[in-house]
Write a protein that holds these residues in place. Structure first.
Motif, PDB file in Angstrom:
ATOM      1  N   ILE A 125       0.831  -1.199   0.000  1.00 18.46           N
ATOM      2  CA  ILE A 125       0.000   0.000   0.000  1.00 18.46           C
ATOM      3  C   ILE A 125       0.867   1.252   0.000  1.00 18.46           C
ATOM      4  CG2 ILE A 125      -1.603   1.384   1.393  1.00 18.46           C
ATOM      5  CD1 ILE A 125      -2.803  -1.312   2.359  1.00 18.46           C
ATOM      6  N   LEU A 126       1.864   1.281   0.876  1.00 15.20           N
ATOM      7  CA  LEU A 126       2.669   2.492   1.054  1.00 15.20           C
ATOM      8  C   LEU A 126       3.709   2.695  -0.039  1.00 15.20           C
ATOM      9  CD1 LEU A 126       3.248   2.697   4.920  1.00 15.20           C
ATOM     10  CD2 LEU A 126       1.489   3.779   3.511  1.00 15.20           C
ATOM     11  N   THR A 127       4.134   1.625  -0.707  1.00 18.06           N
ATOM     12  CA  THR A 127       5.201   1.755  -1.712  1.00 18.06           C
ATOM     13  C   THR A 127       4.731   1.559  -3.139  1.00 18.06           C
ATOM     14  OG1 THR A 127       5.809  -0.598  -1.649  1.00 18.06           O
ATOM     15  CG2 THR A 127       6.886   0.871  -0.038  1.00 18.06           C
ATOM     16  N   GLY A 128       3.532   0.983  -3.342  1.00 21.93           N
ATOM     17  CA  GLY A 128       3.085   0.684  -4.699  1.00 21.93           C
ATOM     18  C   GLY A 128       3.901  -0.414  -5.349  1.00 21.93           C
ATOM     19  N   ARG A 129       4.511  -1.252  -4.531  1.00 23.37           N
ATOM     20  CA  ARG A 129       5.417  -2.303  -5.005  1.00 23.37           C
ATOM     21  C   ARG A 129       5.020  -3.625  -4.369  1.00 23.37           C
ATOM     22  NH1 ARG A 129      11.490  -3.257  -2.985  1.00 23.37           N
ATOM     23  NH2 ARG A 129      12.542  -3.925  -4.906  1.00 23.37           N
TER      24      ARG A 129
ATOM     25  N   LEU B 165      11.130  -2.627   7.476  1.00 25.68           N
ATOM     26  CA  LEU B 165      11.146  -3.357   6.210  1.00 25.68           C
ATOM     27  C   LEU B 165      11.368  -2.416   5.034  1.00 25.68           C
ATOM     28  CD1 LEU B 165      10.676  -5.968   4.567  1.00 25.68           C
ATOM     29  CD2 LEU B 165       8.223  -5.462   4.632  1.00 25.68           C
ATOM     30  N   ILE B 166      10.833  -1.200   5.130  1.00 27.05           N
ATOM     31  CA  ILE B 166      10.947  -0.239   4.030  1.00 27.05           C
ATOM     32  C   ILE B 166      12.321   0.416   4.079  1.00 27.05           C
ATOM     33  CG2 ILE B 166       9.963   1.791   2.918  1.00 27.05           C
ATOM     34  CD1 ILE B 166       7.344   1.215   4.370  1.00 27.05           C
ATOM     35  N   LYS B 167      13.069   0.285   3.015  1.00 24.72           N
ATOM     36  CA  LYS B 167      14.390   0.916   2.964  1.00 24.72           C
ATOM     37  C   LYS B 167      14.232   2.438   2.900  1.00 24.72           C
ATOM     38  CE  LYS B 167      17.170  -2.811   1.050  1.00 24.72           C
ATOM     39  NZ  LYS B 167      18.170  -3.200   0.019  1.00 24.72           N
ATOM     40  N   GLN B 168      15.199   3.142   3.463  1.00 25.29           N
ATOM     41  CA  GLN B 168      15.091   4.594   3.553  1.00 25.29           C
ATOM     42  C   GLN B 168      15.016   5.259   2.186  1.00 25.29           C
ATOM     43  OE1 GLN B 168      17.715   6.588   6.263  1.00 25.29           O
ATOM     44  NE2 GLN B 168      17.555   4.998   7.831  1.00 25.29           N
ATOM     45  N   GLU B 169      15.660   4.663   1.187  1.00 20.42           N
ATOM     46  CA  GLU B 169      15.656   5.269  -0.144  1.00 20.42           C
ATOM     47  C   GLU B 169      14.387   4.957  -0.943  1.00 20.42           C
ATOM     48  OE1 GLU B 169      18.170   1.440  -0.413  1.00 20.42           O
ATOM     49  OE2 GLU B 169      17.777   3.060   1.020  1.00 20.42           O
ATOM     50  N   ARG B 170      13.530   4.110  -0.410  1.00 20.61           N
ATOM     51  CA  ARG B 170      12.296   3.730  -1.098  1.00 20.61           C
ATOM     52  C   ARG B 170      11.230   4.810  -0.898  1.00 20.61           C
ATOM     53  NH1 ARG B 170      10.165   1.109  -5.135  1.00 20.61           N
ATOM     54  NH2 ARG B 170      12.080  -0.123  -4.934  1.00 20.61           N
ATOM     55  N   THR B 171      10.698   5.349  -1.979  1.00 19.22           N
ATOM     56  CA  THR B 171       9.670   6.385  -1.891  1.00 19.22           C
ATOM     57  C   THR B 171       8.342   5.781  -1.460  1.00 19.22           C
ATOM     58  OG1 THR B 171      10.723   7.626  -3.681  1.00 19.22           O
ATOM     59  CG2 THR B 171       8.450   8.198  -3.154  1.00 19.22           C
ATOM     60  N   THR B 172       7.725   6.398  -0.465  1.00 19.64           N
ATOM     61  CA  THR B 172       6.404   5.963  -0.021  1.00 19.64           C
ATOM     62  C   THR B 172       5.345   6.942  -0.514  1.00 19.64           C
ATOM     63  OG1 THR B 172       6.415   7.222   2.042  1.00 19.64           O
ATOM     64  CG2 THR B 172       7.411   5.017   2.087  1.00 19.64           C
ATOM     65  N   ILE B 173       4.102   6.543  -0.393  1.00 18.36           N
ATOM     66  CA  ILE B 173       3.002   7.396  -0.810  1.00 18.36           C
ATOM     67  C   ILE B 173       2.966   8.677   0.020  1.00 18.36           C
ATOM     68  CG2 ILE B 173       1.305   6.287   0.709  1.00 18.36           C
ATOM     69  CD1 ILE B 173      -0.717   6.596  -1.569  1.00 18.36           C
ATOM     70  N   ALA B 174       3.368   8.583   1.293  1.00 18.15           N
ATOM     71  CA  ALA B 174       3.390   9.775   2.146  1.00 18.15           C
ATOM     72  C   ALA B 174       4.435  10.772   1.653  1.00 18.15           C
ATOM     73  CB  ALA B 174       3.671   9.377   3.593  1.00 18.15           C
ATOM     74  N   GLU B 175       5.607  10.286   1.302  1.00 18.39           N
ATOM     75  CA  GLU B 175       6.654  11.174   0.786  1.00 18.39           C
ATOM     76  C   GLU B 175       6.227  11.801  -0.534  1.00 18.39           C
ATOM     77  OE1 GLU B 175      10.855   9.316   2.198  1.00 18.39           O
ATOM     78  OE2 GLU B 175       9.550   7.948   1.091  1.00 18.39           O
ATOM     79  N   MET B 176       5.597  10.998  -1.369  1.00 19.66           N
ATOM     80  CA  MET B 176       5.146  11.502  -2.660  1.00 19.66           C
ATOM     81  C   MET B 176       4.124  12.622  -2.475  1.00 19.66           C
ATOM     82  SD  MET B 176       2.241  11.161  -4.792  1.00 19.66           S
ATOM     83  CE  MET B 176       1.526   9.532  -4.548  1.00 19.66           C
ATOM     84  N   LEU B 177       3.136  12.403  -1.607  1.00 17.46           N
ATOM     85  CA  LEU B 177       2.100  13.403  -1.391  1.00 17.46           C
ATOM     86  C   LEU B 177       2.648  14.652  -0.694  1.00 17.46           C
ATOM     87  CD1 LEU B 177      -0.951  11.138  -0.468  1.00 17.46           C
ATOM     88  CD2 LEU B 177      -0.679  12.543  -2.515  1.00 17.46           C
ATOM     89  N   LYS B 178       3.617  14.475   0.187  1.00 17.45           N
ATOM     90  CA  LYS B 178       4.258  15.646   0.811  1.00 17.45           C
ATOM     91  C   LYS B 178       4.894  16.539  -0.242  1.00 17.45           C
ATOM     92  CE  LYS B 178       6.725  15.784   4.499  1.00 17.45           C
ATOM     93  NZ  LYS B 178       7.694  15.527   5.595  1.00 17.45           N
ATOM     94  N   SER B 179       5.486  15.909  -1.252  1.00 15.82           N
ATOM     95  CA  SER B 179       6.120  16.695  -2.309  1.00 15.82           C
ATOM     96  C   SER B 179       5.105  17.463  -3.143  1.00 15.82           C
ATOM     97  CB  SER B 179       6.954  15.775  -3.221  1.00 15.82           C
ATOM     98  OG  SER B 179       6.125  15.012  -4.089  1.00 15.82           O
ATOM     99  N   ARG B 180       3.837  17.089  -3.014  1.00 16.20           N
ATOM    100  CA  ARG B 180       2.772  17.765  -3.757  1.00 16.20           C
ATOM    101  C   ARG B 180       1.943  18.679  -2.852  1.00 16.20           C
ATOM    102  NH1 ARG B 180       3.985  18.738  -8.146  1.00 16.20           N
ATOM    103  NH2 ARG B 180       1.805  18.986  -8.819  1.00 16.20           N
ATOM    104  N   GLY B 181       2.479  19.006  -1.689  1.00 17.59           N
ATOM    105  CA  GLY B 181       1.826  19.983  -0.829  1.00 17.59           C
ATOM    106  C   GLY B 181       0.917  19.432   0.240  1.00 17.59           C
ATOM    107  N   TYR B 182       0.872  18.121   0.406  1.00 18.43           N
ATOM    108  CA  TYR B 182       0.032  17.513   1.435  1.00 18.43           C
ATOM    109  C   TYR B 182       0.737  17.480   2.790  1.00 18.43           C
ATOM    110  CZ  TYR B 182      -3.632  15.608  -1.650  1.00 18.43           C
ATOM    111  OH  TYR B 182      -4.693  15.454  -2.514  1.00 18.43           O
TER     112      TYR B 182
END
Length: 515
Positions: free
Chosen positions: A81-85, A104-121
């Motif tokens: 859910i969080l990684t789309g992978r 489990l999620i590597k630090q360099e792996r983009t999550t949906i939260a990081e993606m949405l933050k980059s779009r102003g969320y």
């Protein structure tokens, strides 16, 4: 004069961007824990557990009847859910993490939260994490004990955790590390344990299923579900005052074990305690829907409800059968299995501003698809190294298109077995359930069952997966197996550059597929 013009132009651009950002919907993702497809009455007309608030949500939105989790168990689905992978591309090839496991999620792996933050969320996680985080270890303690039972004695609860929700893009976080039957029982808010454990919980539910472990004074198992709901409502209220849209990831700990409905729900379902707990989950949905309506944001809030996998046998299928209730509806299997009952889940989307009301979609979707959906909504361009198994559901949600969004969907069971779906065809690449339903892997071994290594089903003709067509359509099985091999080796199922899977060496489950 030129400087003034450039300044005004700059302000104009910023204003337009801000206005555009404000048009983006708030996004709330409610994830139930171990709740079956047949437990939601609008998905199961013969079901016996009333879920009026989920039914209302579906009546005001779109109901997906062919939705699947990326795994038949908890941790892997949350990763997807969080990684789309797909979860099996990570280091976790089977089963789930423990309460003391590292992230489990590597630090360099983009999550949906990081993606949405980059779009102003602004972003928040409230609930059950179960993706691992790094507890601080007491000075002199054995680091090797971290993933063992002894870890409870080695953790320093006075120090912040690392590699948790904040690391993966969440501005605010409140929750706990695993399940309510998985120690430690400690709330963590913005990386910091809210209280140091002062006792050990040894209490059990009616079936005696509850592992003991360190427990803080503010952590009462029976109250956790409402504690989290109150936090979510408070967050919605606070964020509504701001000018930016918000994303709330709200994974519930229920109706997973221990099955502990509060007093007001005891006996309410007229089924068993599990049915009562499902009704309490339904009431959580009521509270969230009322909260966004109260704040005046319901029109442009994208609200999602689904489950992390099928219903667990701990729900007591024998008791439920006595009242003619089947948590798996008419599907074979349950939680942990490669069969449909393991990963086909209820999935409802409500978005009054864009989604049609009282609509059903029979198109195949996967929980990994949420990343690409939110990316399209927010105008984010997904990189090749991100969301490799995510297809946007937005056309299906808005009614813009009714075409299939996926050519193939890959399923995964608790023991790491695979299945691949294309249209009505489904190939299970294991001889039994790959999970907890008969025939389990141990049943096949102990009883020396002579079963084909693969199972091919036409779900349109045989939704119960009862007639294995592997000997009748061997060419179809070969075609699906070849497609799965490509999806695995390409490191993605979406178009784009080939990516690497993690920890390929020694990955036993894929050897019969790729060789």
């Amino acid at each position: 004069m030129k400087q003034l013009i450039f300044f005004l132009l700059f302000i104009s651009i910023i204003t337009v961007q801000a206005q555009k950002a404000n048009k983006n919907p708030n996004i709330i993702y409610i994830l139930a824990d171990d709740m079956g497809y047949g437990d939601v009455s609008c998905f199961n007309p013969e079901g016996k557990i009333p879920t009026p608030h989920l039914d209302q949500m579906a009546a005001n939105g779109i109901k997906f009847t062919d939705a699947h989790t990326s795994s038949a168990v908890c941790t892997p689905t949350r990763y997807g859910i969080l990684t789309g992978r797909y979860n099996w591309r990570s280091s976790l090839k089977k089963s789930v993490l423990g309460g003391f496991s590292k992230s489990l999620i590597k630090q360099e792996r983009t999550t949906i939260a990081e993606m949405l933050k980059s779009r102003g969320y602004t972003t928040a996680f409230i609930g059950k994490w179960h993706l691992g985080w790094d507890w601080a270890i007491q000075e002199g303690a054995d680091e090797a004990a971290r993933n063992k039972w002894e870890a409870q004695l080695a953790v320093d609860y006075t120090k912040p955790i690392e590699n948790g929700p904040a690391t993966h893009g969440f501005d605010y976080s409140f929750g706990f590390c695993g399940s309510l039957d998985m120690a430690p029982y400690v709330y963590v808010e913005n990386n910091v344990p809210t209280m140091v454990p002062t006792k050990t919980t040894v209490c059990v539910d009616e079936k005696g299923f509850w592992r003991e472990g360190p427990t803080s004074d503010d952590f009462n198992h029976t109250n956790v579900l409402q504690d989290l709901t109150n936090k979510a409502i408070d967050y919605i209220s606070q964020e509504t005052k701001k000018k930016t849209p918000f994303f709330l990831y709200f994974p519930l700990p229920a109706p997973h074990t221990p099955i502990l409905p509060t007093t007001e729900f005891l006996g309410k379902s007229n089924t068993n305690l599990y049915g009562d707990f499902v009704m309490q989950v339904d009431d959580v949905v009521r509270q969230i829907r009322e909260a966004i309506k109260k704040q005046g944001i319901s029109e442009n809030t994208l609200l999602v409800f689904t489950s992390d996998n099928g219903c667990s046998p701990r729900a007591n299928f024998e008791e439920l059968a006595k009242v003619n209730h089947n948590p798996s509806y008419n599907f074979r299997g349950a939680k942990a299995d490669i069969f449909e009952g393991g990963h086909r889940v209820p999935f409802i989307v409500e978005w009054p501003a864009k989604a049609p009301k009282n609509t059903n979609s029979d198109k195949t979707i996967c929980t990994t698809d949420f990343f690409a959906t939110c990316a399209e909504i927010s105008g984010y361009n997904i990189k090749d190294s991100e969301a490799e198994d995510s297809f946007s559901m937005l056309p299906l949600i808005t009614g813009e298109s009714n075409n299939e969004i996926r050519d193939y969907t890959v399923h995964h069971s608790i023991n790491g077995s695979f299945a691949i779906r294309q249209g009505n065809w489904k190939l299970n690449l294991c001889p039994g359930s790959g999970g907890w339903s008969y025939p389990r892997p141990q049943d096949i071994k102990n009883e020396k069952l002579d079963l084909p290594n693969m199972q091919l089903y036409n779900l349109k003709a045989d939704i119960g997966e009862t007639r294995n067509l592997i000997n009748i359509f061997p060419e179809k099985a070969a075609e699906l197996k070849a497609a799965l091999k490509k999806i695995i080796l390409d490191g993605r199922s979406t178009p784009g550059a080939v990516q690497e899977n993690e920890d390929m060496e020694g990955w036993k489950q894929i050897q019969p597929i790729i060789n």
